[in-house]
Design an enzyme around this catalytic site. Structure first.
Site, PDB file in Angstrom:
ATOM      1  N   ALA A  13      26.799  52.191 -23.379  1.00  0.00           N
ATOM      2  CA  ALA A  13      27.863  51.321 -23.905  1.00  0.00           C
ATOM      3  C   ALA A  13      27.790  51.223 -25.426  1.00  0.00           C
ATOM      4  CB  ALA A  13      27.743  49.929 -23.290  1.00  0.00           C
ATOM      5  N   GLN A  15      27.324  52.607 -29.607  1.00  0.00           N
ATOM      6  CA  GLN A  15      28.205  53.342 -30.522  1.00  0.00           C
ATOM      7  C   GLN A  15      27.941  54.855 -30.557  1.00  0.00           C
ATOM      8  OE1 GLN A  15      27.596  52.812 -34.611  1.00  0.00           O
ATOM      9  NE2 GLN A  15      25.386  52.684 -34.455  1.00  0.00           N
ATOM     10  N   ALA A  17      26.850  56.666 -27.911  1.00  0.00           N
ATOM     11  CA  ALA A  17      27.377  57.181 -26.643  1.00  0.00           C
ATOM     12  C   ALA A  17      28.903  57.247 -26.648  1.00  0.00           C
ATOM     13  CB  ALA A  17      26.887  56.326 -25.488  1.00  0.00           C
ATOM     14  N   ASP A 138      18.902  65.614 -38.708  1.00  0.00           N
ATOM     15  CA  ASP A 138      18.316  65.897 -40.025  1.00  0.00           C
ATOM     16  C   ASP A 138      18.607  67.341 -40.441  1.00  0.00           C
ATOM     17  OD1 ASP A 138      16.853  63.290 -40.018  1.00  0.00           O
ATOM     18  OD2 ASP A 138      15.917  64.214 -38.279  1.00  0.00           O
ATOM     19  N   HIS A 166      11.224  62.073 -37.181  1.00  0.00           N
ATOM     20  CA  HIS A 166      12.594  61.683 -37.549  1.00  0.00           C
ATOM     21  C   HIS A 166      12.494  60.346 -38.274  1.00  0.00           C
ATOM     22  CE1 HIS A 166      16.845  60.872 -37.584  1.00  0.00           C
ATOM     23  NE2 HIS A 166      16.667  59.755 -36.910  1.00  0.00           N
TER      24      HIS A 166
HETATM   25  C1  LMR Z   1      19.670  58.146 -38.669  1.00  0.00           C
HETATM   26  O1  LMR Z   1      18.919  59.045 -39.034  1.00  0.00           O
HETATM   27  O2  LMR Z   1      20.875  58.058 -39.019  1.00  0.00           O
HETATM   28  C2  LMR Z   1      19.102  57.040 -37.800  1.00  0.00           C
HETATM   29  O3  LMR Z   1      18.016  57.504 -37.076  1.00  0.00           O
HETATM   30  C3  LMR Z   1      18.691  55.898 -38.683  1.00  0.00           C
HETATM   31  C4  LMR Z   1      18.222  54.697 -37.854  1.00  0.00           C
HETATM   32  O4  LMR Z   1      17.154  54.172 -38.214  1.00  0.00           O
HETATM   33  O5  LMR Z   1      18.876  54.291 -36.880  1.00  0.00           O
END
Ligand code: LMR
Length: 310
Positions: A13, A15, A17, A138, A166
């Site tokens: 539910a 954003q 997804a 990334d 990440h």
């Molecule tokens: C992103 O890289 O845009 C997200 O992982 C940042 C986050 O901390 O939600």
């Protein structure tokens, strides 16, 4: 019509997804002729909405783990880990019991790498190689930065690598990347001709992109995250050919990284099986950056495992 796939999306539910479900439904991930049964109706989709993991993960072929407890203001790392251990433990245990043993899992919810380790720990009957986390966001960002710098399309840039977590310690590396300009393919460093930019501003921009999006939107990235998750899963199912993509995968010790860390590496994918690209030359600059992000992941993993035992 190929056999129906069961695809699970947690946090359905939310954003991310909201964009992700549409791409899956319209065939961008598993193919235009692939029927999907999900844990809502679009033409390729039957949807089951549930909050029972035993129902959601039953016979799953693929899982997008989008739901997680992200760090909020004032939250200690420990609180974050505690909340995520609880979420991913319950989901891992359910997967272990009811998912297909060849289920392919991408963790998107942060801290994605460590959440993927927790999930795998609690689903020991499923091969560790089936648990991955997303660093494609990334990679896409890094590729876009280089493409913009050189005035070419994103698809003209290949083999950019994201090493590690990440997070803001990730190492976006273009030492092995190439770019096609006016029909000629050359190494990215040769085309950019600005070592200082590549070692400083470029890396920092990619590392900080998630935070910059949050600052601008007051919400974390959604459409780009959904697209990257779809890119990741599509390549896993359909293969990469000769090109490399970056994925957080379980480390086997490659490139001197601690075994068992969920570390982002360059991989090739064939027959739905990823393998780490081996034999790349790692210079001193890269070594330092790769080790720094590994150190952060080690610390996260140890703290998460301690929380699992608590
Ligand atoms: C992103 O890289 O845009 C997200 O992982 C940042 C986050 O901390 O939600």
């Amino acid at each position: 019509m190929a056999e129906t796939l069961k695809v699970v999306v947690t946090g359905a539910a939310g954003q991310i997804a909201y964009s992700l479900l549409f791409s899956v439904a319209k065939g961008d991930v598993f193919g235009k002729d692939q029927n999907c049964c999900k844990s809502c109706p679009l033409f390729l989709l039957d949807i089951v909405a549930t909050d029972d993991p035993m129902v959601a993960f039953k016979d799953a072929d693929a899982a997008f783990m989008v739901g997680a407890m992200p760090r909020r203001e004032g939250m200690e790392r420990k609180d974050l880990l505690k909340a995520n251990v609880k979420i991913f433990k319950a989901q891992g245990q359910a997967m272990d019991q009811v998912s297909k043993k060849n289920v392919k899992v991408i963790v998107v919810g942060n801290p994605a790498n460590t959440n993927a380790c927790i999930l795998s720990k609690y689903a020991p009957s499923i091969p560790k190689a089936n648990f991955t986390c997303m660093t494609r966001l990334d990679q896409n960002r890094a590729q876009a930065q280089i493409a913009a710098k050189l005035g070419v399309g994103n698809d003209q840039v290949s083999n950019v690598i994201i090493w590690g977590n990440h997070s803001s310690t990730q190492f976006p590396d273009v030492a092995h990347a190439s770019v096609t300009i006016q029909g000629k393919t050359v190494p990215v460093p040769e085309a950019v001709k600005d070592d200082s930019y590549l070692k400083n501003e470029f890396i920092k921009t990619v590392q900080q992109r998630g935070a910059a999006v949050i600052k601008a939107r007051k919400l974390s990235s959604a459409m780009s995250a959904a697209k990257a998750a779809c890119d990741h899963m599509r390549d896993w199912f359909c293969g990469t050919g000769d090109k490399w993509v970056s994925m957080g995968v379980i480390s086997d010790g490659s490139y001197g990284i601690r075994e068992g860390l969920m570390y982002s590496y360059p991989v090739r994918i064939q027959d739905k099986t990823w393998s780490i690209v081996q034999g790349l030359t790692i210079n001193e600059f890269a070594r330092e950056k790769m080790d720094a992000t590994a150190a952060e992941l080690s610390e996260e993993l140890d703290a998460a495992m301690a929380e699992c035992e608590a």
